[in-house]
Write a protein that holds these residues in place. Sequence first.
Motif, PDB file in Angstrom:
ATOM      1  N   GLY A 130       5.485  21.140  -6.876  1.00  0.00           N
ATOM      2  CA  GLY A 130       5.845  19.741  -6.682  1.00  0.00           C
ATOM      3  C   GLY A 130       4.573  18.929  -6.655  1.00  0.00           C
ATOM      4  O   GLY A 130       3.577  19.365  -6.068  1.00  0.00           O
ATOM      5  N   ALA A 131       4.573  17.758  -7.276  1.00  0.00           N
ATOM      6  CA  ALA A 131       3.335  16.993  -7.414  1.00  0.00           C
ATOM      7  C   ALA A 131       3.463  15.587  -6.844  1.00  0.00           C
ATOM      8  O   ALA A 131       4.459  14.897  -7.075  1.00  0.00           O
ATOM      9  CB  ALA A 131       2.923  16.913  -8.886  1.00  0.00           C
ATOM     10  N   GLY A 132       2.446  15.191  -6.106  1.00  0.00           N
ATOM     11  CA  GLY A 132       2.264  13.791  -5.724  1.00  0.00           C
ATOM     12  C   GLY A 132       1.254  13.207  -6.689  1.00  0.00           C
ATOM     13  O   GLY A 132       0.127  13.706  -6.786  1.00  0.00           O
ATOM     14  N   ILE A 133       1.639  12.172  -7.414  1.00  0.00           N
ATOM     15  CA  ILE A 133       0.832  11.696  -8.546  1.00  0.00           C
ATOM     16  C   ILE A 133       0.302  10.291  -8.287  1.00  0.00           C
ATOM     17  O   ILE A 133       1.062   9.363  -7.995  1.00  0.00           O
ATOM     18  CB  ILE A 133       1.657  11.728  -9.844  1.00  0.00           C
ATOM     19  CG1 ILE A 133       2.037  13.184 -10.167  1.00  0.00           C
ATOM     20  CG2 ILE A 133       0.887  11.102 -10.993  1.00  0.00           C
ATOM     21  CD1 ILE A 133       2.954  13.334 -11.348  1.00  0.00           C
ATOM     22  N   VAL A 134      -1.012  10.154  -8.402  1.00  0.00           N
ATOM     23  CA  VAL A 134      -1.687   8.868  -8.261  1.00  0.00           C
ATOM     24  C   VAL A 134      -2.318   8.524  -9.605  1.00  0.00           C
ATOM     25  O   VAL A 134      -3.086   9.320 -10.155  1.00  0.00           O
ATOM     26  CB  VAL A 134      -2.771   8.932  -7.175  1.00  0.00           C
ATOM     27  CG1 VAL A 134      -3.591   7.639  -7.151  1.00  0.00           C
ATOM     28  CG2 VAL A 134      -2.137   9.193  -5.812  1.00  0.00           C
ATOM     29  N   ALA A 186      11.913  17.311  -1.796  1.00  0.00           N
ATOM     30  CA  ALA A 186      12.896  16.708  -2.688  1.00  0.00           C
ATOM     31  C   ALA A 186      12.500  15.275  -2.978  1.00  0.00           C
ATOM     32  O   ALA A 186      11.764  14.662  -2.188  1.00  0.00           O
ATOM     33  CB  ALA A 186      14.287  16.739  -2.040  1.00  0.00           C
ATOM     34  N   PRO A 187      12.961  14.714  -4.096  1.00  0.00           N
ATOM     35  CA  PRO A 187      12.741  13.286  -4.324  1.00  0.00           C
ATOM     36  C   PRO A 187      13.421  12.475  -3.222  1.00  0.00           C
ATOM     37  O   PRO A 187      14.469  12.883  -2.703  1.00  0.00           O
ATOM     38  CB  PRO A 187      13.411  13.028  -5.681  1.00  0.00           C
ATOM     39  CG  PRO A 187      13.558  14.364  -6.312  1.00  0.00           C
ATOM     40  CD  PRO A 187      13.733  15.343  -5.194  1.00  0.00           C
ATOM     41  N   VAL A 188      12.831  11.346  -2.871  1.00  0.00           N
ATOM     42  CA  VAL A 188      13.404  10.473  -1.849  1.00  0.00           C
ATOM     43  C   VAL A 188      13.445   9.061  -2.405  1.00  0.00           C
ATOM     44  O   VAL A 188      12.428   8.518  -2.831  1.00  0.00           O
ATOM     45  CB  VAL A 188      12.577  10.509  -0.550  1.00  0.00           C
ATOM     46  CG1 VAL A 188      13.188   9.571   0.491  1.00  0.00           C
ATOM     47  CG2 VAL A 188      12.493  11.925  -0.003  1.00  0.00           C
ATOM     48  N   ASP A 189      14.645   8.475  -2.414  1.00  0.00           N
ATOM     49  CA  ASP A 189      14.801   7.137  -2.980  1.00  0.00           C
ATOM     50  C   ASP A 189      14.465   6.074  -1.935  1.00  0.00           C
ATOM     51  O   ASP A 189      14.164   6.394  -0.780  1.00  0.00           O
ATOM     52  CB  ASP A 189      16.201   6.965  -3.569  1.00  0.00           C
ATOM     53  CG  ASP A 189      17.300   6.947  -2.518  1.00  0.00           C
ATOM     54  OD1 ASP A 189      17.015   6.708  -1.321  1.00  0.00           O
ATOM     55  OD2 ASP A 189      18.475   7.178  -2.888  1.00  0.00           O
ATOM     56  N   PRO A 190      14.515   4.782  -2.302  1.00  0.00           N
ATOM     57  CA  PRO A 190      14.132   3.726  -1.356  1.00  0.00           C
ATOM     58  C   PRO A 190      15.010   3.644  -0.116  1.00  0.00           C
ATOM     59  O   PRO A 190      14.638   2.964   0.846  1.00  0.00           O
ATOM     60  CB  PRO A 190      14.248   2.442  -2.204  1.00  0.00           C
ATOM     61  CG  PRO A 190      14.008   2.901  -3.593  1.00  0.00           C
ATOM     62  CD  PRO A 190      14.666   4.240  -3.675  1.00  0.00           C
ATOM     63  N   ARG A 207       6.274   6.643  -7.822  1.00  0.00           N
ATOM     64  CA  ARG A 207       7.502   7.117  -7.195  1.00  0.00           C
ATOM     65  C   ARG A 207       8.674   7.145  -8.169  1.00  0.00           C
ATOM     66  O   ARG A 207       9.341   8.150  -8.294  1.00  0.00           O
ATOM     67  CB  ARG A 207       7.850   6.248  -5.980  1.00  0.00           C
ATOM     68  CG  ARG A 207       6.843   6.376  -4.838  1.00  0.00           C
ATOM     69  CD  ARG A 207       7.279   5.575  -3.633  1.00  0.00           C
ATOM     70  NE  ARG A 207       6.342   5.731  -2.523  1.00  0.00           N
ATOM     71  CZ  ARG A 207       6.355   6.726  -1.654  1.00  0.00           C
ATOM     72  NH1 ARG A 207       7.280   7.673  -1.753  1.00  0.00           N
ATOM     73  NH2 ARG A 207       5.473   6.799  -0.692  1.00  0.00           N
ATOM     74  N   GLY A 208       8.959   6.035  -8.808  1.00  0.00           N
ATOM     75  CA  GLY A 208      10.093   5.974  -9.709  1.00  0.00           C
ATOM     76  C   GLY A 208      11.368   5.518  -9.025  1.00  0.00           C
ATOM     77  O   GLY A 208      11.446   5.417  -7.805  1.00  0.00           O
ATOM     78  N   LYS A 209      12.393   5.248  -9.831  1.00  0.00           N
ATOM     79  CA  LYS A 209      13.658   4.696  -9.343  1.00  0.00           C
ATOM     80  C   LYS A 209      14.293   5.556  -8.265  1.00  0.00           C
ATOM     81  O   LYS A 209      14.797   5.061  -7.256  1.00  0.00           O
ATOM     82  CB  LYS A 209      14.627   4.537 -10.521  1.00  0.00           C
ATOM     83  CG  LYS A 209      16.003   4.011 -10.134  1.00  0.00           C
ATOM     84  CD  LYS A 209      16.903   3.876 -11.348  1.00  0.00           C
ATOM     85  CE  LYS A 209      18.290   3.376 -10.959  1.00  0.00           C
ATOM     86  NZ  LYS A 209      19.171   3.258 -12.162  1.00  0.00           N
ATOM     87  N   HIS A 210      14.303   6.863  -8.461  1.00  0.00           N
ATOM     88  CA  HIS A 210      14.937   7.780  -7.516  1.00  0.00           C
ATOM     89  C   HIS A 210      13.916   8.557  -6.683  1.00  0.00           C
ATOM     90  O   HIS A 210      14.283   9.499  -5.990  1.00  0.00           O
ATOM     91  CB  HIS A 210      15.829   8.771  -8.263  1.00  0.00           C
ATOM     92  CG  HIS A 210      16.885   8.122  -9.092  1.00  0.00           C
ATOM     93  ND1 HIS A 210      17.944   7.438  -8.535  1.00  0.00           N
ATOM     94  CD2 HIS A 210      17.043   8.040 -10.438  1.00  0.00           C
ATOM     95  CE1 HIS A 210      18.722   6.972  -9.497  1.00  0.00           C
ATOM     96  NE2 HIS A 210      18.198   7.309 -10.655  1.00  0.00           N
ATOM     97  N   GLY A 211      12.652   8.167  -6.757  1.00  0.00           N
ATOM     98  CA  GLY A 211      11.618   8.910  -6.060  1.00  0.00           C
ATOM     99  C   GLY A 211      11.288  10.222  -6.742  1.00  0.00           C
ATOM    100  O   GLY A 211      10.711  11.125  -6.127  1.00  0.00           O
ATOM    101  N   GLY A 212      11.622  10.341  -8.017  1.00  0.00           N
ATOM    102  CA  GLY A 212      11.511  11.611  -8.707  1.00  0.00           C
ATOM    103  C   GLY A 212      10.226  11.855  -9.463  1.00  0.00           C
ATOM    104  O   GLY A 212      10.081  12.909 -10.100  1.00  0.00           O
ATOM    105  N   VAL A 213       9.272  10.919  -9.413  1.00  0.00           N
ATOM    106  CA  VAL A 213       7.989  11.165 -10.077  1.00  0.00           C
ATOM    107  C   VAL A 213       7.315  12.358  -9.399  1.00  0.00           C
ATOM    108  O   VAL A 213       7.195  12.400  -8.170  1.00  0.00           O
ATOM    109  CB  VAL A 213       7.085   9.926 -10.011  1.00  0.00           C
ATOM    110  CG1 VAL A 213       5.698  10.262 -10.544  1.00  0.00           C
ATOM    111  CG2 VAL A 213       7.692   8.784 -10.798  1.00  0.00           C
TER     112      VAL A 213
END
Length: 463
Positions: free
Chosen positions: A286-290, A216-220, A297-303
């Motif tokens: 689900g993708a980890g993007i570099v 799942a996305p994870v925020d800060p 990551r993005g604001k909500h960790g949703g990248v």
Amino acid sequence: MHHTVSGINLACKYKCVYNYNVHDVTELQSSDPNRWKRAAAAPDGSFVAPHARAETSFGREQQNDEPVSPRTLNARRLLTFAWPGQPLTATEFMEGTGLTRATVLSVCRDLAAAGWFEEVADARAAGNYAKGRPALRYVFRPDAAYVIACDADEDDFTVVVTDLHGVELVRIHRNIGATRTADTRRQLLLDLVDEALSLADVAPERVSAIVIAVPAPVDPDGESPADEDENYWNKVNPGFISLFDGRGWEVLVDNDANLAALCEAAEGAGVGVRSFATLLSAERFGAGIVVDGRLLRGKHGGVGEMRVLDMVVGVEAPHGLLRRVRWEIRQLAEAGELAGELAALPPAERGAEAVFSAAERGDATALRIVDALAGRLAPVVQLLSGLLDLDRIIVAGSIAASAEPVLRRTREIMGKGSLLGWADLVASTHGSDVVLRGAVSSAIALVRERALLSEAASAVSAG
């Protein structure tokens, strides 16, 4: 204190790199000359024992103007130089760090007293020294503290306990497929961690850090945002960030694909690649993007969250390859079209590996399934590659080892249809361990980042 943005340091089994801030993967292949300036001196100038808690800004954008005592800076330099684990003489420390002999000997004694180093047989006793006074040697203690990594997937929990060289002491796996309530998932993970520590014979106070991977996305803040349609993200990450409050551990919760991307960047198909995606491809994509050496990551960790696939014609859902294999086989069976090798297998054995293996031998039904899978994977690869101008897409997870027939067919479908060229499509070599490897590495990084930092009350080792 909770840390919710990851970093990575790999040692021994988990490749050794220094001071890797997860925002910048280019640091995986170079040491940072300013890393020592990030330390904060203890109020009394003393060194922190391996298990003592410390405030640190690890994983966030850091300023290099924090105060640091020369002694702490020197100690951190010696600790990093010794971390790989070989016994070192004062001369070797001097050559590797540029410090004077007097400083090396004094600081090494203090690090040994704090539990980070161990004094070992002198060079003469080891057969490496012939004349003169025997040279005293010190070695880093990988058992100075321990770390825990958890892969908290939707249907399975896996927990490993390792030392600071990433060597596993114990691994426990549980299938929890029927478990959906937040309280139950939290309690199961708590119990599994305690069971792992018991089996490893490691007292909780000897643990320094724990990293929990979630799909799942994870925020800060370590939380996963609400998703109104399914509430799936909250189910798979039901407040894990607070689960170990009161234990004195550094706690990090991160997206599983992001951790997989960190693993690939350090010791996989992402090494030396500026822009790539690590695509977990089992039950859900689900993708980890570099991009340009930075993990997005993005604001909500949703990248990297792939629900956008709901809107992609020919895909219509973020279902992964394993799930899609089962669906294709079921459809063929219901239509009476399941034939060849797959039809001869018991239903329980008609999995992805069997399909891909049969396809390699030219089985017509298996090739039909491979073609259907490639037809769905190609738009996913094209979307990521075209939108982000990636160099490489790494298909990862348990399916990767046997997925080459699908990848090969996907490459054929894509052809040369992009002006910029499509990203290379390759399989990860880490199998189902790719997320755990990233999590272990991140946990070790948490320990390294706060090594020798101190709160006023921190004084002695718990070990």
